[in-house]
Design a protein around this motif. Structure first.
Motif, PDB file in Angstrom:
ATOM      1  N   LYS A  35     -15.571  -0.924  -2.670  1.00 36.83           N
ATOM      2  CA  LYS A  35     -16.581  -0.546  -1.680  1.00 36.83           C
ATOM      3  C   LYS A  35     -17.952  -0.396  -2.327  1.00 36.83           C
ATOM      4  N   GLU A  95     -14.193   8.101   1.173  1.00 35.13           N
ATOM      5  CA  GLU A  95     -15.134   7.421   0.277  1.00 35.13           C
ATOM      6  C   GLU A  95     -14.811   7.750  -1.182  1.00 35.13           C
ATOM      7  N   TRP A 121     -10.582  -0.169  -1.562  1.00 32.76           N
ATOM      8  CA  TRP A 121     -11.267   1.115  -1.764  1.00 32.76           C
ATOM      9  C   TRP A 121     -12.104   1.081  -3.040  1.00 32.76           C
ATOM     10  N   PHE A 138      -8.320   8.924  -2.533  1.00 31.94           N
ATOM     11  CA  PHE A 138      -7.336   7.942  -2.080  1.00 31.94           C
ATOM     12  C   PHE A 138      -5.938   8.444  -2.435  1.00 31.94           C
ATOM     13  N   ASN A 178      -5.009  -1.884   0.079  1.00 32.78           N
ATOM     14  CA  ASN A 178      -6.056  -0.938   0.494  1.00 32.78           C
ATOM     15  C   ASN A 178      -6.685  -0.235  -0.700  1.00 32.78           C
TER      16      ASN A 178
END
Length: 254
Positions: free
Chosen positions: A254, A197, A251, A200, A247
């Protein structure tokens, strides 16, 4: 040998397919891409493959839904963005796993492992692993990281970490107050311990906390640069690996 890729993201399946086509660990005669639970169920009712790469979450459901409909006798390598607990489950019950976003050498390593232990595949254990993951509801991410600082031990909260930076064989923690510490781990392993969360892995060198990102610059569709807070001391530009850009954007959204 025949391979099936169960993956709903086009870029992810194309990336995996391209590596499979050029690697030399196993001889691949055919690759079938299945984009949903529905497609996978229909395919495996009529056909078989020697190996399956399978994402956990698909557009129309979860991988567990497939096994509730049919039995897949082929060995399965999971491709997942799940947390540390899931990784432990996969290590115990399945042939191998790939943690998104993965590098080419990680796939080659998984194929080598498949060649050695493919006879030990157990479908019931695979289904059990998925069931354990879907029904787990406790936080299993690492919260504190112990470092040496002179004659002292310092425990750093994950919320105080701006980034992990790999340099040669060493891994450094940079904190939000501008300090840096040597940490006894590798960038490949520590990413499995972090809450996705907030963290990354943008490339082979950096794992960034979302709070460390000042701005994201899109030079081209294949070149994305990250500007970070001043406490991270690196004069070189931080670029997102090409295969991680999709991705990374998800991310951030979100």
């Amino acid at each position: 040998m025949k391979i099936a890729i169960v993956e709903d993201e086009h870029l992810a399946s194309s990336y995996l397919k391209s590596i499979l086509e050029k690697q030399e660990v196993i001889a691949v005669s055919k690759i079938t891409i299945l984009k949903s639970v529905k497609e996978a169920v229909a395919f495996f009712k009529e056909q078989t493959t020697d190996l399956v790469f399978m994402d956990i979450h698909l557009g129309d459901g979860k991988s567990l839904d497939i096994f509730e409909e049919i039995s897949i006798p082929s060995p399965i390598i999971f491709v997942t963005a799940y947390d540390t607990y899931a990784i432990k489950v996969f290590k115990h019950f399945t042939i191998d796993y790939l943690l998104k976003p993965f590098e080419e050498e990680e796939l080659v390593s998984a194929l080598s492992k498949y060649k050695k232990i493919k006879g030990s595949f157990n479908l019931n254990q695979t289904v059990q692993s998925l069931d354990l993951i879907e029904n787990k509801n406790i936080d299993s991410y690492q919260k504190r990281f112990l470092v040496n600082h002179g004659y002292k031990f310092i425990s750093i909260n994950d919320s105080d970490i701006s980034c992990f930076m790999g340099s040669g064989k060493h891994l450094f923690i940079y904190t939000s107050n501008g300090n840096s510490y040597l940490y006894n781990d590798t960038i490949k392993d520590v990413i499995n311990k972090l809450n996705p969360e907030f963290f990354f892995k943008v490339n082979r060198k950096y794992i960034l906390h979302v709070s460390a990102i000042k701005e994201v610059i899109r030079h081209t569709s294949q070149k994305v640069e990250i500007k970070v807070i001043d406490t991270i001391n690196d004069d070189n530009p931080i670029l997102v690996s090409k295969n991680k850009i999709t991705n990374f954007k998800k991310w951030l959204d979100k």
